[in-house]
Scaffold this motif. Structure first.
Motif, mmCIF file in Angstrom:
data_model
loop_
_atom_site.group_PDB
_atom_site.id
_atom_site.type_symbol
_atom_site.label_atom_id
_atom_site.label_comp_id
_atom_site.label_asym_id
_atom_site.label_seq_id
_atom_site.Cartn_x
_atom_site.Cartn_y
_atom_site.Cartn_z
ATOM 1 N N ARG A 64 0.822 -1.209 0.000
ATOM 2 C CA ARG A 64 0.000 0.000 0.000
ATOM 3 C C ARG A 64 0.859 1.262 0.000
ATOM 4 N NH1 ARG A 64 -2.409 2.793 3.799
ATOM 5 N NH2 ARG A 64 -1.933 1.302 5.441
ATOM 6 N N ARG A 65 1.933 1.256 0.744
ATOM 7 C CA ARG A 65 2.849 2.418 0.757
ATOM 8 C C ARG A 65 3.464 2.625 -0.624
ATOM 9 N NH1 ARG A 65 2.951 6.354 2.832
ATOM 10 N NH2 ARG A 65 5.111 6.575 3.369
ATOM 11 N N GLU A 114 0.805 3.987 -2.905
ATOM 12 C CA GLU A 114 0.558 5.392 -2.553
ATOM 13 C C GLU A 114 1.588 6.304 -3.217
ATOM 14 O OE1 GLU A 114 1.189 7.670 1.540
ATOM 15 O OE2 GLU A 114 -0.459 6.217 1.616
ATOM 16 N N MET A 123 -2.546 14.230 -0.866
ATOM 17 C CA MET A 123 -2.143 12.853 -0.593
ATOM 18 C C MET A 123 -3.119 12.189 0.368
ATOM 19 S SD MET A 123 1.984 12.968 -0.640
ATOM 20 C CE MET A 123 2.125 11.194 -0.598
ATOM 21 N N ARG A 124 -3.620 12.919 1.353
ATOM 22 C CA ARG A 124 -4.591 12.340 2.286
ATOM 23 C C ARG A 124 -5.878 11.994 1.545
ATOM 24 N NH1 ARG A 124 -7.346 9.324 4.100
ATOM 25 N NH2 ARG A 124 -8.703 9.567 5.865
ATOM 26 N N ARG A 158 -5.146 8.914 -0.579
ATOM 27 C CA ARG A 158 -4.490 7.780 0.065
ATOM 28 C C ARG A 158 -5.384 6.549 0.048
ATOM 29 N NH1 ARG A 158 -1.226 7.599 5.714
ATOM 30 N NH2 ARG A 158 -0.312 5.578 5.310
ATOM 31 N N PRO A 181 -10.705 5.915 -2.214
ATOM 32 C CA PRO A 181 -9.935 7.074 -1.760
ATOM 33 C C PRO A 181 -10.858 8.269 -1.546
ATOM 34 C CG PRO A 181 -8.812 6.025 -3.588
ATOM 35 C CD PRO A 181 -10.169 5.354 -3.450
#
Length: 141
Positions: free
Chosen positions: A65-66, A69, A127-128, A131, A139
């Motif tokens: 996931r990172r 992202e 980004m939030r 995410r 998202p």
């Protein structure tokens, strides 16, 4: 006052955070469970169990996931190829990257890129909003 059990939980959480921070910093490197378990000073099996219990997903899924992202940001902020981005964020196979990206984001990288450049807002907000969640919601929800 922290009891013996509270101290043990606090120590365990601190070790897990150390490993998760390493994943956040070194997401593009080949990280495996034994390496991460060594960072947390626990056995690989214990690391997987406690990581999942603490963070709600396996270490492997968190790392994927990172990476996705970061790929989401790169896909919408430049013209580099999907293959280059795939390799830069730590995937070794374009097929795996595309499958994992689709599983997490809900669409393939090439379709995601067509949304165009990121909006002109502070990066932390963009980004939030974009995410990917580990809990299956889209998202921005």
């Amino acid at each position: 006052m922290i009891t013996g059990v509270g101290k043990a939980v606090e120590d365990s959480n601190r070790r897990l955070l150390r490993a998760r921070d390493a994943m956040d910093r070194r997401y593009a490197e080949p990280l495996d469970v034994p390496t991460l378990a060594r960072i947390a000073h626990v056995s690989p099996a214990h690391f997987i169990r406690t990581f999942r219990a603490t963070f709600g997903e396996t270490p492997h899924r968190y790392l994927q996931r990172r990476r996705v992202e970061r790929a989401m940001f790169l896909l919408r902020s430049g013209e580099r190829s999907v293959t280059d981005i795939c390799m830069d964020v730590g995937f070794s196979s374009l097929g795996t990257f595309s499958r994992v990206f689709r599983d997490i984001v809900g669409e393939p990288p090439s379709v995601y890129r067509q949304r165009g450049p990121l909006p002109a807002v502070p990066t932390c907000f963009a980004m939030r909003w974009a995410r990917p969640s580990s809990f299956g919601e889209a998202p921005g929800e």
